[in-house]
Write an enzyme that holds these catalytic residues in place. Structure first.
Site, PDB file in Angstrom:
ATOM      1  NE  ARG A   1      -3.803  -0.846   0.366  1.00 13.57           N
ATOM      2  CZ  ARG A   1      -4.757  -1.041  -0.540  1.00 13.57           C
ATOM      3  NH1 ARG A   1      -4.611  -1.961  -1.467  1.00 13.57           N
ATOM      4  NH2 ARG A   1      -5.853  -0.305  -0.514  1.00 13.57           N
TER       5      ARG A   1
ATOM      6  CG  HIS B   1      -2.746   0.309  -6.824  1.00  8.98           C
ATOM      7  ND1 HIS B   1      -3.151   1.054  -5.754  1.00  8.98           N
ATOM      8  CD2 HIS B   1      -2.836  -0.989  -6.418  1.00  8.98           C
ATOM      9  CE1 HIS B   1      -3.471   0.263  -4.738  1.00  8.98           C
ATOM     10  NE2 HIS B   1      -3.293  -0.989  -5.122  1.00  8.98           N
TER      11      HIS B   1
END
Length: 321
Positions: free
Chosen positions: A236, A284
């Protein structure tokens, strides 16, 4: 008897993750259940028994008085954990083979890119330079994986089969064949000291926020064939101190990085990560899982739950994962 409805709350989805495509997938696998894509009208909040969500706005789930299970459509649940109004219903994270395989692909790809000096070779191609450098074997490089859950363990096993020395660190003790496993605060130092490439697959919690910082990078092994340590973060964005990463790249504390996640997404056009010569970035998509597999996973979990079975991969809200 009418089955409880499933609500879809999806924000930020594009292309294959668009809300309308999610609705079509869930309609296909939940044929005997009403699937409601929010925002919508013409339904009673009380009829919602299940919610499948991606980055819902805090407070959105609080209006469903009969909510029985919340399914997060990605692996990380940090966006949900900050919602203080989140109903007291089981929170289930996605753990499907497709997601695991894709993350392992990403980790192995980027470990091999740095190991096989792809930066140098592609630069050589652009300038038509035939000048191969010595290539060390995989066994000369140690890859340390922070986070030995399902994703980290699978990546560790594949890297071990390729021939890398593989280490793993986790909050609690784990055992993985062929992997030197470390755990807890007291064992982070020896783990970092033996790591040439650091792969981070930790969940984002209050304890892990900003964990990828200069203090950690300075403890990595600096005597490997790589010349300087390498960081790969596919966890993350909140795990990384981005100012520290850039400064450590500039002063040689880090030799290179691969980053799939960032504090702000999409990454702003003026971010120095875009143009830094020692940065490989991806948008991502390390484990951009097949939504078909996820919708089938959720439908199967609901069916088993309604038959009296247990839910898989329920999040421990105290730990945050």
């Amino acid at each position: 008897m009418t089955k409880g409805a499933l609500a879809l709350l999806i924000h930020g989805g594009t292309d294959n993750w668009s809300p309308d495509r999610w609705k079509g997938r869930f309609d296909a696998v939940c044929r005997d259940r009403r699937v409601i894509l929010l925002p919508a009208t013409g339904f009673e909040p009380a009829e919602i028994h299940y919610a499948a969500v991606w980055k819902p706005v805090p407070g959105e789930l609080a209006s469903f008085p009969n909510l029985k299970v919340i399914f997060n459509l990605g692996a990380g649940v940090d966006a949900l954990m900050v919602d203080r109004t989140l109903p007291d219903a089981p929170l289930v994270r996605v753990a499907v083979d497709d997601l695991t395989s894709r993350m392992t692909e990403y980790v192995v790809l980027h470990v091999l890119m740095h190991h096989r000096q792809e930066h140098y070779l592609r630069d050589s191609q652009r300038v038509k330079r035939w000048a191969p450098k010595f290539q060390w074997p995989a066994s000369a490089i140690s890859v340390g994986i922070m986070g030995l859950g399902t994703l980290g363990t699978d990546a560790a096993r594949v890297l071990r089969r390729i021939g890398f020395q593989v280490l793993g660190w986790s909050r609690t003790p784990r055992q993985v064949d062929g992997v030197a496993c470390f755990h807890g605060r007291e064992q982070i130092e020896p783990f970092l000291a033996r790591t040439d490439m650091l792969v981070c697959l930790l969940p984002l919690t209050p304890d892990t926020r900003g964990v990828l910082n200069r203090a950690v990078f300075e403890r990595l092994n600096r005597t490997s064939a790589l010349g300087a340590p390498v960081l790969i973060n596919a966890g993350r964005g909140g795990l990384q101190n981005e100012a520290d990463i850039l400064a450590c790249l500039d002063d040689g504390t880090l030799g290179a990085v691969s980053l799939d996640v960032f504090m702000q997404e999409p990454l702003p056009p003026d971010s120095p990560f875009w143009t830094h010569p020692n940065v490989v970035l991806t948008p991502h998509n390390a484990a951009d899982t097949d939504p078909d597999a996820i919708s089938r996973y959720v439908a199967a979990q609901i069916a088993r739950f309604e038959a009296g079975g247990a839910l898989d991969n329920v999040v421990d809200r105290m730990r945050g994962y």
